[in-house]
Design an enzyme around this catalytic site. Structure first.
Site, mmCIF file in Angstrom:
data_model
loop_
_atom_site.group_PDB
_atom_site.id
_atom_site.type_symbol
_atom_site.label_atom_id
_atom_site.label_comp_id
_atom_site.label_asym_id
_atom_site.label_seq_id
_atom_site.Cartn_x
_atom_site.Cartn_y
_atom_site.Cartn_z
ATOM 1 C CG ASP A 17 43.629 41.916 33.539
ATOM 2 O OD1 ASP A 17 44.286 41.246 34.357
ATOM 3 O OD2 ASP A 17 43.434 41.555 32.363
ATOM 4 C CG ASN A 31 46.610 25.706 43.912
ATOM 5 O OD1 ASN A 31 47.611 24.987 43.897
ATOM 6 N ND2 ASN A 31 45.946 26.017 42.808
ATOM 7 N N GLY A 39 40.444 31.844 38.053
ATOM 8 C CA GLY A 39 40.545 33.175 38.657
ATOM 9 C C GLY A 39 41.773 33.930 38.201
ATOM 10 C CB VAL A 40 43.856 36.469 39.925
ATOM 11 C CG1 VAL A 40 44.415 35.794 41.143
ATOM 12 C CG2 VAL A 40 44.768 37.567 39.423
ATOM 13 C CG ASP A 41 46.888 30.284 39.554
ATOM 14 O OD1 ASP A 41 47.903 30.585 38.909
ATOM 15 O OD2 ASP A 41 46.792 29.235 40.232
ATOM 16 C CB THR A 125 38.232 38.074 48.215
ATOM 17 O OG1 THR A 125 38.743 38.542 46.965
ATOM 18 C CG2 THR A 125 38.997 38.689 49.368
ATOM 19 N N GLY A 126 38.059 35.179 46.223
ATOM 20 C CA GLY A 126 37.323 34.596 45.092
ATOM 21 C C GLY A 126 36.820 33.214 45.474
ATOM 22 C CE1 TYR A 128 41.350 27.904 47.280
ATOM 23 C CE2 TYR A 128 43.137 29.218 48.175
ATOM 24 C CZ TYR A 128 42.703 28.098 47.504
ATOM 25 O OH TYR A 128 43.619 27.168 47.063
HETATM 26 N N1 AR6 Z 1 43.167 40.793 37.941
HETATM 27 C C1 AR6 Z 1 42.921 41.093 39.230
HETATM 28 N N2 AR6 Z 1 42.100 40.367 40.019
HETATM 29 C C2 AR6 Z 1 41.506 39.290 39.450
HETATM 30 C C3 AR6 Z 1 41.712 38.900 38.107
HETATM 31 C C4 AR6 Z 1 42.595 39.716 37.333
HETATM 32 N N3 AR6 Z 1 42.872 39.429 36.066
HETATM 33 N N4 AR6 Z 1 40.948 37.797 37.865
HETATM 34 C C5 AR6 Z 1 40.282 37.517 39.005
HETATM 35 N N5 AR6 Z 1 40.611 38.408 39.964
HETATM 36 P P1 AR6 Z 1 40.596 33.990 42.964
HETATM 37 P P2 AR6 Z 1 41.408 32.892 45.605
HETATM 38 C C6 AR6 Z 1 40.133 38.544 41.346
HETATM 39 O O1 AR6 Z 1 39.433 33.048 42.919
HETATM 40 O O2 AR6 Z 1 40.073 33.194 46.192
HETATM 41 C C7 AR6 Z 1 42.555 29.627 41.733
HETATM 42 O O3 AR6 Z 1 41.980 28.545 41.077
HETATM 43 C C8 AR6 Z 1 38.842 37.862 41.722
HETATM 44 O O4 AR6 Z 1 37.730 38.610 41.220
HETATM 45 O O5 AR6 Z 1 41.406 34.171 41.749
HETATM 46 O O6 AR6 Z 1 42.630 33.240 46.388
HETATM 47 C C9 AR6 Z 1 43.907 29.293 42.342
HETATM 48 O O7 AR6 Z 1 44.618 28.359 41.560
HETATM 49 C C10 AR6 Z 1 38.934 37.935 43.240
HETATM 50 O O8 AR6 Z 1 38.566 39.255 43.683
HETATM 51 O O9 AR6 Z 1 41.650 33.541 44.145
HETATM 52 C C11 AR6 Z 1 43.530 28.721 43.687
HETATM 53 O O10 AR6 Z 1 43.229 27.341 43.596
HETATM 54 C C12 AR6 Z 1 40.444 37.752 43.495
HETATM 55 O O11 AR6 Z 1 41.066 37.962 42.222
HETATM 56 C C13 AR6 Z 1 42.294 29.491 44.068
HETATM 57 O O12 AR6 Z 1 41.730 29.959 42.845
HETATM 58 C C14 AR6 Z 1 40.838 36.399 44.041
HETATM 59 O O13 AR6 Z 1 40.027 35.393 43.464
HETATM 60 C C15 AR6 Z 1 42.611 30.706 44.918
HETATM 61 O O14 AR6 Z 1 41.424 31.347 45.300
#
Ligand code: AR6
Length: 177
Positions: A17, A31, A39-41, A125-126, A128
């Site tokens: 994490d 974004n 997600g991570v945000d 990679t989430g 998006y």
């Molecule tokens: N620590 C590390 N990685 C994480 C965590 C964490 N606590 N939580 C999730 N991930 P994503 P994107 C991973 O969807 O694809 C948001 O709504 C997750 O498993 O967070 O760039 C933003 O506001 C994946 O491997 O980001 C944007 O609108 C990675 O983080 C949009 O999502 C990225 O997944 C961005 O989408």
């Protein structure tokens, strides 16, 4: 944990994490509107402080591939570097180049602030939907070229939340020399 040495740059890959990271800066996969999402945000906003959201919003919009810095508030990390990754549309809309730009912009900002360590999630990679394997190859190439430049950054952590992403990243970093 997998540790790779690129000249003087240490790259560590592990599953975890990112909000628990002890790096000086952690990167947020935000974004362009800089409106906190899931997600991570979402995880970073919950762990940092309620103060982050209004500040984050005030810094938007940003371009895809751009990066901006905020304090880390209650995180162990002193700073959060927010970047907007590309949405995957099949690969012909400059997604690879834009993802590379995200990592480069974050690393340039870290160098600008003379930071020595930074932790990245797997940007785009989430939700998006950027393919993980292709993303890992892009990250590998960016870090390899970073090691050939002059930078304050000595350690880069690639913190992958889920086991599948962590395994794919490890495989890519193990295959390439
Ligand atoms: N620590 C590390 N990685 C994480 C965590 C964490 N606590 N939580 C999730 N991930 P994503 P994107 C991973 O969807 O694809 C948001 O709504 C997750 O498993 O967070 O760039 C933003 O506001 C994946 O491997 O980001 C944007 O609108 C990675 O983080 C949009 O999502 C990225 O997944 C961005 O989408």
């Amino acid at each position: 944990m997998l540790v790779k040495q690129f000249k003087t740059l240490t790259v560590r890959l592990y599953q975890g994490d990112i909000t628990k990271s002890q790096a000086e800066a952690i990167v947020n996969a935000a974004n362009p509107q800089m409106i906190p999402g899931g997600g991570v945000d979402g995880a970073i906003n919950r762990a940092a402080s309620l103060q982050l959201a209004p500040l984050q919003k005030s810094l938007g919009p940003i371009a895809v591939g751009e990066a901006v810095l905020t304090p880390g508030f209650n995180l162990l990390a002193k700073y959060i570097i927010h970047t907007a990754g590309p949405i995957w549309h099949g690969g012909d809309s400059r997604e690879p180049e834009l993802l590379a730009q995200c990592y480069q912009s974050c690393l340039a900002l870290a160098n600008h602030h003379q930071l020595t360590s930074i932790a990245f999630p797997a940007i785009s990679t989430g939700v998006y939907h950027f393919p993980v394997q292709r993303a890992a190859v892009i990250v590998y190439d960016v870090l390899k070229s970073l090691a050939a430049q002059s930078t304050s950054v000595q350690q880069v952590d690639l913190v992958n939340f889920d086991a599948r992403t962590a395994q794919i990243y490890e495989a890519v970093f193990n295959e390439n020399q």
